[in-house]
Design an enzyme around this catalytic site. Structure first.
Site, PDB file in Angstrom:
ATOM      1  N   GLY A 155     -52.170 -41.228  10.017  1.00 20.72           N
ATOM      2  CA  GLY A 155     -51.340 -40.254  10.708  1.00 20.72           C
ATOM      3  C   GLY A 155     -50.683 -39.338   9.706  1.00 20.72           C
ATOM      4  N   GLY A 178     -47.199 -36.236   9.231  1.00 20.23           N
ATOM      5  CA  GLY A 178     -45.988 -35.627   9.763  1.00 20.23           C
ATOM      6  C   GLY A 178     -45.348 -34.778   8.697  1.00 20.23           C
ATOM      7  CE1 TYR A 237     -40.667 -39.374   2.813  1.00 25.88           C
ATOM      8  CE2 TYR A 237     -42.934 -40.139   3.000  1.00 25.88           C
ATOM      9  CZ  TYR A 237     -41.702 -40.172   2.368  1.00 25.88           C
ATOM     10  OH  TYR A 237     -41.512 -40.985   1.282  1.00 25.88           O
ATOM     11  N   GLY A 238     -45.123 -36.454   5.203  1.00 26.80           N
ATOM     12  CA  GLY A 238     -46.380 -36.614   4.474  1.00 26.80           C
ATOM     13  C   GLY A 238     -47.402 -37.309   5.347  1.00 26.80           C
ATOM     14  CE  LYS A 285     -42.441 -42.059   6.030  1.00 22.76           C
ATOM     15  NZ  LYS A 285     -41.206 -42.512   6.730  1.00 22.76           N
ATOM     16  CG  ASP A 295     -35.104 -40.908  14.563  1.00 19.27           C
ATOM     17  OD1 ASP A 295     -34.865 -40.414  15.679  1.00 19.27           O
ATOM     18  OD2 ASP A 295     -36.034 -40.538  13.838  1.00 19.27           O
TER      19      ASP A 295
END
Length: 956
Positions: free
Chosen positions: A641, A643, A645-646, A662, A758
């Site tokens: 995936g 986003g 952030y990376g 990540k 969050d």
């Protein structure tokens, strides 16, 4: 040549000492203090305690931050001797655990009170004696104080009341005397410990009354254990104000007078023990205590009465023990139909008439003990497969009663862990065959449960569940454990359940010292959490004497070299001096290399938005080469995936372990801050409902986080149907419970407490058994000691889930997470995103709700996939709880601990076991849409939920 001059030799020795001091990593003051401890424990300290550099040379059980000793952890090391007052030299010490060393004796030095940074003081199962030092009241950072199972005498120091951060207070099984101290104008007391959750004082000699001042509605206690003391007077009515209580043991004292009528305010209590006192008045009315599992009020002098009505309405009740409590009349047939009932003991009362157990009795019923009553008839409609004891009743004089009911048989409590589909092997002396049929020398000890909520001790499934919980805990902490074994089951004289535990090593026949230290700490520090129905516990570990030692660095050769050099005379001085210079040079180079290798943040640049260097607790450092290899050079095929952030990649380590990596975008400053936050927070937390951080990479300009791989992706994908996993009502309840337990852990057990900030369906992951795991801690905020109640901070989060009170005031509290969780609950029942085409889910549910109608009139907005047309047991109560969580004022919302209790109760009323595994495999939940299956970590480009102040969308 004449005699060798003495002065140059002394100078040389001084020169050596200075060189070693330069090369050493450990603060000199700390080394002196540790050396004093070593001298007091002569011949029993670990063999690695050599040299002058505990931090650099890897002394077993010594943990350091930079050059300062911050933790001493030495459980089950066979230490003997006393604790030296020189320990006060360890001024940065935060944790001291010397548990399970029976050879440690003598009084505790008052100098411990000088260790103002100490947060954990754990001395379980030693032989310390004397008074508990009053100086303990100076340890303002203390959260865990465990002194149980020693030989302490005297009074409980009132100064303990000064420990405002204390969470766990265990002084049980000593020889303490005197009264329970409470505060007055001149001295503190235990009533000041409003944040404490555990008061464990059982098996002492405490006397006097239980002060009414001890309890108040401000307290957070869940365990009050005062059993087997000499307390007298009445039970204070203020006990009924502590509504967080779950376990109450006041049995085996000299308490008198009536039981307070407000005791039934304690609606979260599951175990209540008042037996073996001198209580009078009416039998307490416990109506409303719907979570009660075990009740024992035996051997008191209550007024004569018929069987109370609350007996018949306690749906959670497993164990009812009311021996010698002046009960009279007929035993109601309805009592035996309580759905969870296992044991009924009503002997030595005045019960009479005909006993009719009926045909709709509980499936779990094992024992009915009605000895020494006046029952004169028995009606049996079918053969019983339970133990019924009618000895001492007139009915046993009749010839039509089966003989087996009129005698007492001995019950043998036998349980032993089965082999895991293998044949036991013959082992050499000192080793035994493990459940996996491998010869090894296990680490052993006794597990003691102080208030189990079950009484069917022959049900092996409970102990199998306990074994699984132990293995899960050890695996979560990455400990070298192959298997565990339980045996020697017994119930002691005060109804403590004892089990023999054996822990077998992984990959070799013996544990090394590091393995024993870590396993011992998991048990002594209460990191291990047993299944809830086992209740509060402690562990008494045995000495482990069969270590598998690796090669150890020794400084003996250095000492010998000095002696030879001193004896060789002046002709060798020059050579020694040269050697010393070379030695110092290489030591310095080695220290620099070690610093670089062990500190991956040596090049951490706070000017690039990364903040100060992270403070880590156990996260593993991966090199870029390792992660590059395990992801096939970060190939597209490995990508899960992406986003703001990376990207997130799937990788396979050399051990075969699957991980999710990540990887931050180059130059992502916001990512740098989130990177640091997640490392710092996740390296501290370990819970089955929180995603595990395995390590990180800060190498070659890269910022990467390495997590456990969670195969079934996000809850959002499952609710939307993208993952192909069918989410019925049962699954949604269990996901809610798992998420709530993860958040409750972060709020109440993490140190410091953590606000996630969050919570949303995209940040809840589902493992292979569809257990929920809270993920993505990039926006999380720890609650420091100076931040009482709230943190004033820039507003961040995801619109739709965000607490409106936080948004307006910028004051972040745990109740902000509660609000987000309430929105998540509504998302679970409706299948709708919080903000969808201008409609807000909270407002939509509130508008549509009509409590006078079936399912609160929510049929139109419930998710059809939830199972409409089937019985959605507990849905109304679930919605009620969700709406309490989204109250506008944070003060009106429950805590996450309360939310956990309520969801557990909803599941029980729905006929579900809140502690059961979710599924044997996720495959059993795949729907008809399997052909449309999308990888759970795929792109979230279609996400329009509106992330506020953060563009991250990947689940990690």
């Amino acid at each position: 040549m004449g005699p060798t001059p003495r002065i140059p030799v002394c100078l040389l020795l001084l020169f050596f000492v200075q060189i070693l001091a330069i090369a050493a990593e450990t603060d000199n003051q700390d080394f002196v203090a540790l050396r004093a401890l070593k001298d007091m424990w002569q011949n029993s300290t670990p063999p690695t305690w050599v040299g002058s550099d505990p931090c650099g040379n890897g002394w077993d059980g010594i943990m350091c931050t930079k050059s300062r000793v911050t933790a001493i952890t030495l459980p089950s090391m066979g230490l003997t001797g006393q604790l030296s007052g020189d320990i006060e030299g360890l001024s940065e010490l935060q944790s001291l655990d010397l548990s399970y060393n029976k050879g440690l004796t003598g009084s505790l030095p008052s100098q411990i009170g000088s260790l103002t940074n100490l947060s954990n003081l754990i001395l379980v199962g030693c032989s310390f004696s004397g008074l508990i030092p009053d100086m303990f009241g100076s340890l303002k950072q203390l959260t865990y104080l465990s002194l149980n199972s020693n030989r302490f005498i005297g009074k409980i120091p009132p100064s303990i009341g000064n420990l405002s951060n204390l969470y766990w207070l265990d002084l049980a099984e000593n020889q303490l005397t005197g009264t329970i101290p409470v505060s007055n104008k001149v001295a503190p007391g235990l009533d000041m410990l409003v944040h404490a959750r555990h008061f464990h004082f059982g098996k002492n000699q405490l006397s006097g009354t239980i002060p009414s001042q001890l309890f108040s509605s401000n307290m957070s206690l869940i365990h009050v254990l005062f059993e087997s003391n000499r307390l007298n007077g009445s039970i204070p009515s203020t006990l009924g104000l502590v509504q967080s209580l779950e376990v109450v043991r006041l049995d085996r004292n000299f308490l008198s007078g009536p039981v307070p009528s407000n005791l039934n305010n304690l609606t979260n209590v599951s175990q209540l023990f008042l037996s073996n006192n001198k209580l009078t008045g009416p039998v307490p009315n416990l109506t409303g205590m719907n979570l009660l599992h075990s009740v024992d009020m035996s051997n008191n002098s209550f007024d004569t009465s018929d069987v109370p009505q609350w007996f018949l309405t306690s749906q959670s009740l497993t164990t009812l023990i009311m021996e010698k409590t002046q009960l009279q009349g007929k035993v109601p047939e309805a009592l035996f139909s309580l759905p969870n009932l296992q044991t009924v003991v009503l002997r030595n009362n005045q019960l009479n008439g005909t006993l009719d157990i009926g045909t709709s009795r509980s499936n779990y019923l094992q024992l009915i003990d009605l000895q020494a009553n006046f029952i004169d008839d028995y009606r049996e409609t079918e053969s019983l497969n339970i133990e019924l004891i009618l000895v001492g009743n007139p009915v046993c004089e009749e010839t039509n009663v089966p003989e087996k009911y009129c005698k007492v048989s001995q019950t043998n409590l036998i349980y032993s862990t089965d082999q895991n589909n293998c044949m036991p092997v013959l082992c050499s002396s000192g080793q035994i065959s493990s459940p996996n049929c491998k010869c090894a020398c296990p680490y052993s000890g006794t597990l003691v449960f102080r208030a189990p909520s079950f009484s069917d001790l022959k049900n092996s499934s409970r102990y199998i569940s306990l074994e699984h919980s132990l293995m899960l805990s050890f695996q979560t902490d990455h400990l070298p454990v192959d298997s565990v074994s339980l045996s020697n089951l017994r119930m002691d004289s005060v109804n403590y359940l004892e089990l023999r535990l054996e822990v077998f090593p992984y990959g070799q026949n013996y544990f090394n010292r590091s393995g024993i230290l870590n396993i011992g700490f998991v048990m002594s520090n209460q990191t291990f959490k047993p299944p809830k129905y086992f209740g509060p516990f402690y562990f008494l570990g045995d000495k482990y004497g069969n270590f598998a030692e690796g090669s150890m660095t020794s400084n003996k050769s250095l000492n010998i070299g000095i002696i030879i050099g001193a004896a060789a005379g002046g002709s060798v001085l020059v050579l020694l001096l040269l050697l010393a210079v070379v030695y110092a040079f290489f030591q310095k180079r080695r220290a620099e290399r070690a610093t670089t290798e062990n500190n991956p943040f040596a090049s951490w640049d706070s000017n690039k938005g990364s903040g100060s260097i992270p403070q880590l607790k156990g996260a593993r450092c991966f090199s870029f080469e390792v992660l590059n290899k395990c992801t096939d050079k970060f190939s597209e095929a490995s990508e899960l995936g992406s986003g703001g952030y990376g990207k997130v990649y799937k990788g396979t380590l050399s051990t075969g372990e699957l991980v999710a990596i990540k990887r931050a975008q180059q130059g992502s400053t916001q990512g740098g801050l989130e990177f640091k936050t997640e490392i710092e927070l996740l390296s501290r937390v370990h819970h089955k409902n929180v995603v595990s951080l395995l390590g990180f990479c800060f190498d070659q300009g890269e910022q990467m986080l390495v997590y456990e791989y969670v195969p079934n992706g996000t809850l959002k994908d499952s609710l939307s149907g993208k993952s192909g996993i069918r989410m019925d009502w049962t699954r949604r309840l269990k996901v809610s419970l798992g998420t709530a337990r993860g958040l409750s852990y972060l709020h109440e057990l993490a140190n410091p407490p953590i606000i996630h900030r969050d919570i949303k369906s995209n940040n809840i992951l589902l493992d292979e058994r569809l257990n929920a795991k809270v993920a993505d801690f990039g926006l999380s905020k720890p609650m420091g000691d100076s931040e009482k109640g709230h943190v004033t901070t820039q507003v961040k989060g995801t619109m739709g889930y965000m607490d409106p009170e936080y948004y307006m005031t910028q004051q972040l509290t745990e109740k902000s997470d509660v609000y987000s969780f309430g929105v998540l609950m509504l998302e679970l029942v409706t299948g709708r995103r919080p903000l969808e085409r201008g409609k807000y889910i909270v407002r939509e549910v509130r508008t549509a709700m009509d409590k006078t109608k079936d399912l609160y009139n929510l049929h139109e907005i419930l998710d059809p996939a939830i199972g409409l047309g089937t019985t959605l047991k507990g849905l109304e109560r679930y919605v009620d709880l969700a709406m309490r969580c989204v109250e506008e004022a944070g003060a009106d919302r429950p805590t996450m601990g309360e939310v956990v209790k309520q969801i557990e109760n909803i599941m029980q009323l729905a006929g579900l076991n809140p502690n059961a595994e979710s599924a044997s495999t996720s495959a059993s939940y795949e729907g008809e849409s399997k052909g449309n299956f999308r990888h759970p970590y795929g792109s979230e480009a279609s996400d329009t939920s509106g992330h506020f102040s953060s563009s991250k969308t990947e689940p990690y």
